[in-house]
Design a protein around this motif. Sequence first.
Motif, PDB file in Angstrom:
ATOM      1  N   ASN A  76      16.717  27.684 -18.811  1.00 40.63           N
ATOM      2  CA  ASN A  76      16.207  26.532 -18.058  1.00 40.63           C
ATOM      3  C   ASN A  76      15.041  26.913 -17.159  1.00 40.63           C
ATOM      4  O   ASN A  76      14.126  26.109 -16.933  1.00 40.63           O
ATOM      5  CB  ASN A  76      17.338  25.921 -17.224  1.00 40.63           C
ATOM      6  N   ALA A  77      15.068  28.131 -16.624  1.00 40.18           N
ATOM      7  CA  ALA A  77      13.959  28.583 -15.793  1.00 40.18           C
ATOM      8  C   ALA A  77      12.666  28.624 -16.602  1.00 40.18           C
ATOM      9  O   ALA A  77      11.602  28.201 -16.129  1.00 40.18           O
ATOM     10  CB  ALA A  77      14.275  29.955 -15.205  1.00 40.18           C
ATOM     11  N   GLU A  78      12.759  29.124 -17.826  1.00 39.33           N
ATOM     12  CA  GLU A  78      11.566  29.178 -18.680  1.00 39.33           C
ATOM     13  C   GLU A  78      11.057  27.774 -18.991  1.00 39.33           C
ATOM     14  O   GLU A  78       9.845  27.512 -18.902  1.00 39.33           O
ATOM     15  CB  GLU A  78      11.887  29.923 -19.974  1.00 39.33           C
ATOM     16  N   VAL A  79      11.965  26.876 -19.321  1.00 44.31           N
ATOM     17  CA  VAL A  79      11.570  25.507 -19.653  1.00 44.31           C
ATOM     18  C   VAL A  79      10.886  24.818 -18.469  1.00 44.31           C
ATOM     19  O   VAL A  79       9.924  24.056 -18.641  1.00 44.31           O
ATOM     20  CB  VAL A  79      12.808  24.699 -20.107  1.00 44.31           C
ATOM     21  N   ASN A  80      11.367  25.101 -17.265  1.00 39.59           N
ATOM     22  CA  ASN A  80      10.863  24.412 -16.085  1.00 39.59           C
ATOM     23  C   ASN A  80       9.820  25.206 -15.304  1.00 39.59           C
ATOM     24  O   ASN A  80       9.426  24.807 -14.204  1.00 39.59           O
ATOM     25  CB  ASN A  80      12.043  24.071 -15.164  1.00 39.59           C
ATOM     26  N   GLY A  81       9.375  26.322 -15.859  1.00 41.45           N
ATOM     27  CA  GLY A  81       8.314  27.084 -15.223  1.00 41.45           C
ATOM     28  C   GLY A  81       8.731  27.769 -13.938  1.00 41.45           C
ATOM     29  O   GLY A  81       7.910  27.950 -13.030  1.00 41.45           O
ATOM     30  N   ILE A  82      10.008  28.173 -13.855  1.00 42.30           N
ATOM     31  CA  ILE A  82      10.505  28.870 -12.672  1.00 42.30           C
ATOM     32  C   ILE A  82      10.387  30.374 -12.915  1.00 42.30           C
ATOM     33  O   ILE A  82      11.018  30.900 -13.839  1.00 42.30           O
ATOM     34  CB  ILE A  82      11.974  28.512 -12.391  1.00 42.30           C
ATOM     35  N   PRO A  83       9.608  31.095 -12.113  1.00 40.07           N
ATOM     36  CA  PRO A  83       9.491  32.541 -12.339  1.00 40.07           C
ATOM     37  C   PRO A  83      10.766  33.274 -11.964  1.00 40.07           C
ATOM     38  O   PRO A  83      11.421  32.945 -10.971  1.00 40.07           O
ATOM     39  CB  PRO A  83       8.332  32.948 -11.418  1.00 40.07           C
ATOM     40  N   LEU A  84      11.132  34.263 -12.756  1.00 44.41           N
ATOM     41  CA  LEU A  84      12.282  35.110 -12.467  1.00 44.41           C
ATOM     42  C   LEU A  84      11.800  36.436 -11.898  1.00 44.41           C
ATOM     43  O   LEU A  84      10.783  36.978 -12.337  1.00 44.41           O
ATOM     44  CB  LEU A  84      13.101  35.352 -13.741  1.00 44.41           C
ATOM     45  N   GLY A  85      12.519  36.946 -10.906  1.00 40.54           N
ATOM     46  CA  GLY A  85      12.140  38.208 -10.304  1.00 40.54           C
ATOM     47  C   GLY A  85      12.734  38.358  -8.927  1.00 40.54           C
ATOM     48  O   GLY A  85      13.484  37.497  -8.455  1.00 40.54           O
ATOM     49  N   ALA A  86      12.389  39.441  -8.271  1.00 44.26           N
ATOM     50  CA  ALA A  86      12.988  39.769  -6.985  1.00 44.26           C
ATOM     51  C   ALA A  86      12.120  39.396  -5.797  1.00 44.26           C
ATOM     52  O   ALA A  86      12.572  39.479  -4.656  1.00 44.26           O
ATOM     53  CB  ALA A  86      13.296  41.267  -6.924  1.00 44.26           C
ATOM     54  N   GLY A  87      10.890  38.985  -6.032  1.00 44.94           N
ATOM     55  CA  GLY A  87       9.978  38.722  -4.934  1.00 44.94           C
ATOM     56  C   GLY A  87      10.062  37.301  -4.410  1.00 44.94           C
ATOM     57  O   GLY A  87      10.794  36.463  -4.946  1.00 44.94           O
ATOM     58  N   PRO A  88       9.312  37.000  -3.349  1.00 50.71           N
ATOM     59  CA  PRO A  88       9.294  35.625  -2.821  1.00 50.71           C
ATOM     60  C   PRO A  88       8.715  34.663  -3.851  1.00 50.71           C
ATOM     61  O   PRO A  88       7.779  34.985  -4.567  1.00 50.71           O
ATOM     62  CB  PRO A  88       8.407  35.738  -1.581  1.00 50.71           C
ATOM     63  N   GLY A  89       9.318  33.474  -3.935  1.00 49.91           N
ATOM     64  CA  GLY A  89       8.868  32.481  -4.891  1.00 49.91           C
ATOM     65  C   GLY A  89       9.431  32.637  -6.276  1.00 49.91           C
ATOM     66  O   GLY A  89       9.118  31.847  -7.173  1.00 49.91           O
ATOM     67  N   ALA A  90      10.251  33.658  -6.486  1.00 48.32           N
ATOM     68  CA  ALA A  90      10.876  33.890  -7.789  1.00 48.32           C
ATOM     69  C   ALA A  90      12.393  33.847  -7.631  1.00 48.32           C
ATOM     70  O   ALA A  90      12.925  33.923  -6.520  1.00 48.32           O
ATOM     71  CB  ALA A  90      10.437  35.230  -8.361  1.00 48.32           C
ATOM     72  N   LEU A  91      13.085  33.734  -8.750  1.00 44.70           N
ATOM     73  CA  LEU A  91      14.536  33.605  -8.751  1.00 44.70           C
ATOM     74  C   LEU A  91      15.178  34.850  -9.337  1.00 44.70           C
ATOM     75  O   LEU A  91      14.888  35.235 -10.468  1.00 44.70           O
ATOM     76  CB  LEU A  91      14.958  32.373  -9.555  1.00 44.70           C
ATOM     77  N   ALA A  92      16.046  35.484  -8.565  1.00 47.83           N
ATOM     78  CA  ALA A  92      16.834  36.625  -9.036  1.00 47.83           C
ATOM     79  C   ALA A  92      18.204  36.131  -9.477  1.00 47.83           C
ATOM     80  O   ALA A  92      18.769  35.224  -8.848  1.00 47.83           O
ATOM     81  CB  ALA A  92      16.975  37.671  -7.933  1.00 47.83           C
ATOM     82  N   LEU A  93      18.755  36.715 -10.537  1.00 45.30           N
ATOM     83  CA  LEU A  93      19.996  36.229 -11.129  1.00 45.30           C
ATOM     84  C   LEU A  93      21.048  37.335 -11.181  1.00 45.30           C
ATOM     85  O   LEU A  93      20.725  38.511 -11.377  1.00 45.30           O
ATOM     86  CB  LEU A  93      19.748  35.714 -12.552  1.00 45.30           C
ATOM     87  N   ALA A  94      22.324  36.918 -11.027  1.00 46.31           N
ATOM     88  CA  ALA A  94      23.435  37.868 -11.133  1.00 46.31           C
ATOM     89  C   ALA A  94      24.672  37.142 -11.629  1.00 46.31           C
ATOM     90  O   ALA A  94      24.972  36.033 -11.183  1.00 46.31           O
ATOM     91  CB  ALA A  94      23.727  38.523  -9.777  1.00 46.31           C
ATOM     92  N   ALA A  95      25.386  37.771 -12.560  1.00 43.26           N
ATOM     93  CA  ALA A  95      26.696  37.283 -12.995  1.00 43.26           C
ATOM     94  C   ALA A  95      27.742  38.076 -12.229  1.00 43.26           C
ATOM     95  O   ALA A  95      27.796  39.303 -12.344  1.00 43.26           O
ATOM     96  CB  ALA A  95      26.873  37.466 -14.496  1.00 43.26           C
ATOM     97  N   ALA A  96      28.554  37.376 -11.436  1.00 46.58           N
ATOM     98  CA  ALA A  96      29.507  38.088 -10.584  1.00 46.58           C
ATOM     99  C   ALA A  96      30.575  37.143 -10.077  1.00 46.58           C
ATOM    100  O   ALA A  96      30.322  35.951  -9.884  1.00 46.58           O
ATOM    101  CB  ALA A  96      28.781  38.719  -9.391  1.00 46.58           C
ATOM    102  N   PRO A  97      31.778  37.667  -9.826  1.00 48.51           N
ATOM    103  CA  PRO A  97      32.796  36.877  -9.119  1.00 48.51           C
ATOM    104  C   PRO A  97      32.486  36.880  -7.626  1.00 48.51           C
ATOM    105  O   PRO A  97      32.329  37.930  -7.016  1.00 48.51           O
ATOM    106  CB  PRO A  97      34.096  37.626  -9.416  1.00 48.51           C
TER     107      PRO A  97
END
Length: 329
Positions: free
Chosen positions: A200-221
């Motif tokens: 969904n991030a790719e479809v909506n032009g959301i950048p992935l990453g660790a910096g400001p303005g980007a989204l970092a992802l984690a699978a975790a309880p």
Amino acid sequence: MSADPTESWKLTLPCTRAEAEAIDMGEGLEGFDPSPVIITSEEIEDDPLSWRLDAYFSGKPDATIVAAVRALAPSSAAVKAKAERVPDEDWITLSQAGIEPVHAARFYVHTSANKGDVPPGAHAFHIEASRAFGTGHHQTTTGCLLALDAMKVQGKRFRNILDLGTGTGLLAFAALHLWPRAYATASDIDAAAISITEENAEVNGIPLGAGPGALALAAAPGLEHPLLIGRAPYDLIVANILAGPLIGLAPTIAMALAEGGTLVLAGLLDWQAKSVTQAYRRQGLMPVSANAIGDWPTLTLRKRARYGAARVTRLGPGGANDAPGFGSW
């Protein structure tokens, strides 16, 4: 499932509104891969006993998954129903044809099958229905979108945001749209939800990453992940899950929230709001506001400044912190 995943199959069952709401919260089909697409709809307006469940399968479903789908609607136990093959059409588009776009404040959420006309001034997100919760079509997700928008209108600013239990990523996307210079993190206990969020991030032009303005992802309880712990404390946490996990995670979430930080909670019913609020009051959070769509409230709370002995003094990713004790979801 059959050996031919190109075949499309469908199972239709009657259900109640209560069963449909539980299904919308993502309960009941964990562990099946691929999972069927489940669509619930109201058969008779304002009749809580007259709803319908449509399950769409890629390939002929076996008895195990059919039984699991039937278990989602116990009220249909006496109904004789079996999965039937449907014509070779785009069944995902067919299954989504009845999903109307959602317009919540400045946000407009739609599927590819039913985009409609984006209202002037609205920011559109393309989120397909999937096995992950959080498409914007449930009242809890809509309530969170409204809460985020209200804080933007009030002039609130956030620099470090966590969407806990992200589902499709929608709420993280919305927060980044409102505060585009923030660090943003999204997590989910289900690894499939993280994969869906990436798509969904790719479809909506959301950048992935660790910096400001980007989204970092984690699978975790809960927050049991080095990324989630290392990026704490957060000045905004959004948790749209269920009342039970919200109560159980109260100490963990409160620890991860910066002093003076804001917490948005959803996924609970109106009769559960008092218990959820009390759990967070005990952790030093005070209610700020609440809005409700139907039976589903969204709670906004704020953490008192200088509360507790194990204070978190660093805001934002990087460096060490004094926030031990992150628990499990």
